[in-house]
Design an enzyme around this catalytic site. Structure first.
Site, PDB file in Angstrom:
ATOM      1  N   HIS A  50       0.826  -1.201   0.000  1.00  0.00           N
ATOM      2  CA  HIS A  50       0.000   0.000   0.000  1.00  0.00           C
ATOM      3  C   HIS A  50       0.869   1.264   0.000  1.00  0.00           C
ATOM      4  CE1 HIS A  50      -3.528   2.406   0.797  1.00  0.00           C
ATOM      5  NE2 HIS A  50      -2.780   3.089   1.653  1.00  0.00           N
ATOM      6  N   GLU A  72      -2.105  -5.077  -4.202  1.00  0.00           N
ATOM      7  CA  GLU A  72      -2.823  -4.738  -2.983  1.00  0.00           C
ATOM      8  C   GLU A  72      -4.197  -5.401  -2.970  1.00  0.00           C
ATOM      9  OE1 GLU A  72      -3.185  -0.529  -2.441  1.00  0.00           O
ATOM     10  OE2 GLU A  72      -4.617  -0.817  -0.816  1.00  0.00           O
ATOM     11  N   ASN A 421      24.069 -26.915  -1.374  1.00  0.00           N
ATOM     12  CA  ASN A 421      24.414 -28.287  -1.017  1.00  0.00           C
ATOM     13  C   ASN A 421      23.558 -28.772   0.129  1.00  0.00           C
ATOM     14  OD1 ASN A 421      26.305 -28.917  -2.891  1.00  0.00           O
ATOM     15  ND2 ASN A 421      28.043 -28.234  -1.660  1.00  0.00           N
TER      16      ASN A 421
END
Lengths: 697, 120
Positions: A50, A72, A421
């Site tokens: 917003h 929004e 990994n």
């Protein structure tokens, strides 16, 4: 309020705040995925979106404003519980965030929005918004720009389109016009289809595929393609075929039927209401921005190069300080205590203190919180985990730990590798974890902290751990070690085999890790910045990598030693200990000289043989040995004399000499002489190959 | 250096025409073959950047040659030379991996456009 006042003066504040909001979004969205029901997080995201919407609209950045506006609205649906938070929704939110970042970058560099495509994203957002409005009798797929041309999709096709959008694919409406005198239009169209099917799925053509192949069309046909490729890729794939006059590509949007218009006014009012409240909050924003501006003006942006130069100059000063102290000391020895000499000493001490402080201040200015690197990881971990089908709880500790800029630049890649990994090979699949009685969600923890004069970074997981036996077997199979030597390795040494070039434990190559170029590169990277990496792994319990890094690379505490008249510096970070060895303690394994230190065999080398200096090694009853260690086994280096510890400033050898094997650089000492800084890594590698050669003989 | 093209056609006249077009437009003729068998052999030997391939040829036709060449080099860029009325054959060739096609009688621009696009 978009016009009438000069927005440019707010640009920097806008950007600063946008950064802040983007940061909030970044964190909150990733967290939201793990905590889908958390309304606080949703509210945070909503507020950030917003705010961005409000400020970008005020600044007249329409693309950002429209993306954030729809974002929004989608977030509002999530807050109201009308739409559920699914991984797909999270993907979409992240995609919005990515676009917002791109737009922000454009604004930062150009002062205005560039050509970034937002239509596609907005239509995806609209699909989510539309998906929740129930009564839709008819969806037409229309060709926005082409005006009168419409493709009517049936229910099945519509389903495919919205499904595709939900999965994050593009849906393209493509119009291809062939050259008017094109011969054999059927096969021509067939090539287009053939090429497009290699990157996606054609869900509809007009006219039908049979008619097109039978050349029952003028010179134009339409098709709807579901693909992951973006517009320009699709275009270039079609354009690789000859005799095509034009290609028009538009995203397919699912539009509501006109009958629905009766519903519209209500919604509009709603929107207007919101708009009104926004005006107020926008004003607030501006006010807040103004006060922030006063604060931000207290910082000054400095070119990094300036800081480098300053650091260099301070380095020179540090050297002179040491020289000054030396000179003072000498004079005192010659002349005894005299009035002017005492003053000189006072001044010298004062300068010493001030240079010390100066050095520290500049070092601090070069320090950044490690946050800069860490902040991009949660998103990466999330994406990797999604792709690998694993559930990961990613924890980050010590973001505020400060590191030298140069170190920060270098540490990112190795950490990415270690995290990959951990996710790819460390953490087991949720099913497997459940079977093993572990929580389905795997823990991956990244932490940073200060410990004395070092920074310690750890990457930890509670996954499968590494099995020394399996690693040995793999290393033998890969020909990295022979069976005999493998048998003698301790479990810890066996695990260290993963650092050997050409080693990779991944059974299958995934696109994230396990290409066999992994850990040796990680170690190289870390050693390049004078760091050390260590592994601790327990089968079934997990793996922990510990990386120790120096605070700064420019100034180094070193152990100075003498070889005849030359002075050499061992960086202290590599020195394990100093021992005195008696001549008769030396034993031989084949032709290799060794000494037993606390029950461990330590191979010995003279510094001159490692540096290839020709001289008669003096016969002595006992001699000092500097024990150095780079990641693996320690090595003992015999020197003539130990001089002591000193802070030295590293200078490169310059272009003329370039890289000299065994040397990392040079430094100027207090007495003005030059000392050579040893490249311990290079020396140890050299020593190891020597050692293997001797033992093999 | 122009791109190297292998020209395959059983008619010497057609080969000459294509060679002419190639030479005028900065392409290099790497070699020529009058049937599919020879085309495959020469492809292995010359590794050309591009191939123009006739469809109907003695010994081995163009489609079979495309299939074999594609097996040797999946990145091979082959353009079919077709006569009118060979639609089905062209589609088969494309299925087999040909990049594009031109229709006889050849127009210079058409041939060059196809070559250019295929070599991108």
């Amino acid at each position: 309020m978009t016009s009438g006042f000069d927005i440019s003066q707010y640009l920097n504040i806008f950007l600063d705040e946008a950064d802040e909001q983007i940061q909030i979004l970044d964190e909150a969205i990733v967290n939201l995925e793990n905590d889908k029901k958390n309304s606080d997080l949703l509210n945070d995201i909503f507020r950030a979106a917003h705010t961005l919407k409000g400020s970008s609209a005020s600044m007249g950045f329409e693309k950002m404003a429209s993306v954030t506006h729809d974002l929004e609205n989608v977030l509002d649906k999530l807050r109201q519980g009308e739409v559920e938070v699914t991984p797909e929704i999270i993907d979409l939110l992240l995609e919005c965030l990515d676009i917002i970042k791109v737009l922000k970058e454009e604004i930062a560099s150009e002062g205005k929005e560039g050509k970034t495509e937002t239509e596609q994203l907005i239509s995806k957002l609209k699909v989510v918004l539309d998906g929740t409005t129930v009564a839709k009798n008819e969806i037409t797929v229309s060709f926005d720009a082409a005006g009168d041309e419409h493709i009517q999709l049936d229910d099945v096709e519509k389903g495919l389109v919205s499904e595709a959008y939900r999965k994050g694919y593009f849906v393209w409406h493509i119009r291809v016009t062939l050259d008017s005198d094109c011969m054999m239009k059927g096969p021509r169209a067939y090539i287009v289809f053939n090429n497009l099917e290699s990157i996606g799925e054609i869900i509809k053509t007009v006219p039908s595929a049979e008619d097109i192949e039978a050349e029952k069309f003028e010179n134009q046909f339409h098709l709807v393609l579901v693909s992951q490729e973006d517009k320009s890729n699709v275009e270039s794939i079609i354009d690789s075929v000859s005799e095509i006059e034009s290609i028009v590509i538009k995203p397919v949007s699912l539009e509501e039927d006109k009958l629905e218009e009766t519903k519209e006014p209500e919604q509009k009012e709603d929107v207007e209401d919101k708009e009104a409240t926004e005006e107020v909050s926008d004003d607030n924003n501006v006010r807040r921005l103004k006060t922030e501006k006063i604060k931000t003006s207290q910082t000054v942006r400095v070119d990094v190069q300036r800081l480098e130069n300053l650091m260099n100059l301070v380095g020179e000063l540090v050297i002179d300080r040491i020289r000054l102290a030396d000179v003072g000391e000498n004079l005192k020895n010659h002349l005894g205590t005299e009035g002017t000499l005492e003053t000189l000493e006072e001044v010298s001490i004062h300068i010493g203190r001030i240079t010390g402080e100066l050095q520290e201040e500049i070092m601090k200015a070069r320090m950044f919180p490690v946050e800069q690197v860490f902040n991009r990881f949660p998103r990466m971990v999330r994406d990797l985990a999604r792709r690998a089908g694993k559930e990961i709880n990613f924890q980050v500790v010590g973001r505020e730990t400060e590191l030298d800029r140069t170190v920060i630049e270098e540490i990112g890649d190795p950490l990415i590798h270690l995290l990959r990994n951990a996710i790819d090979h460390g953490i087991e699949s949720p099913e497997k974890r459940r079977k093993l009685g572990k929580p389905a969600e795997g823990l991956v923890k990244l932490s940073a902290s200060h410990q004395e004069n070092q920074i310690v970074i750890t990457v930890e997981d509670d996954g499968a751990g590494m099995d020394p036996e399996k690693i040995k077997a793999k290393a033998i199979e890969k020909g990295l070690i022979n069976r005999e030597n493998a048998r003698r390795l301790t479990p810890k040494e066996a695990i260290n085999l993963i650092f050997k070039p050409g080693f990779s434990t991944a059974k299958e190559i995934s696109d994230v890790s396990g290409r066999g170029v992994g850990m040796d590169i990680v170690r190289n990277h870390i050693e390049k910045i004078n760091g050390v990496i260590d592994i601790h792994s327990e089968v079934g319990k997990g793996t922990k990598f510990t990386i120790k890094l120096p605070l700064t690379l420019a100034i180094n505490r070193s152990l100075l030693v003498k070889l005849e008249e030359s002075v050499f510096a061992f960086p202290l970070s590599n020195v394990v200990e100093i021992i005195n060895v008696e001549k008769d303690e030396i034993k031989h394994i084949h032709r290799q000289e060794v000494v037993m230190v606390r029950g461990e065999v330590l191979p010995l080398f003279t510094l001159e043989e490692l540096l290839d200096i020709k001289r008669e090694t003096p016969k002595r009853e006992s001699f000092p040995v500097v024990v150095v260690k780079i990641s693996e086994k320690p090595v003992g280096i015999i020197v003539d004399q130990l001089l002591g510890e000193q802070e030295i400033v590293i200078k490169s050898l310059g272009d003329y000499l370039g890289q000299v094997p065994g040397l990392a650089g040079a430094t100027i000492m207090g007495d003005g002489k030059v000392a050579l800084i040893l490249d311990i890594r290079g020396l140890v590698q050299h020593a190891r190959t020597e050692e293997y050669a001797r033992i093999a003989n | 250096m122009g791109k190297r093209v292998l020209v395959v056609d059983d008619a010497a006249f057609m080969r000459m025409m294509i060679k002419d077009i190639l030479n005028k437009n900065g392409y290099e003729v790497a070699g020529e073959a009058e049937n599919g068998v020879k085309a495959v052999e020469l492809y292995k030997e010359l590794k050309p950047d591009l191939v123009t391939m006739d469809i109907t040829m003695p010994e081995k036709d163009g489609i079979a040659a495309v299939k074999e060449i594609k097996q040797i080099d999946s990145d091979a860029r082959i353009i079919m030379c077709s006569a009118m009325g060979q639609q089905m054959m062209v589609m088969e060739a494309i299925q087999a991996g040909a990049k594009d096609f031109v229709v006889k009688p050849f127009q210079q621009e058409r041939v060059i456009q196809a070559l250019e696009k295929a070599s991108k």
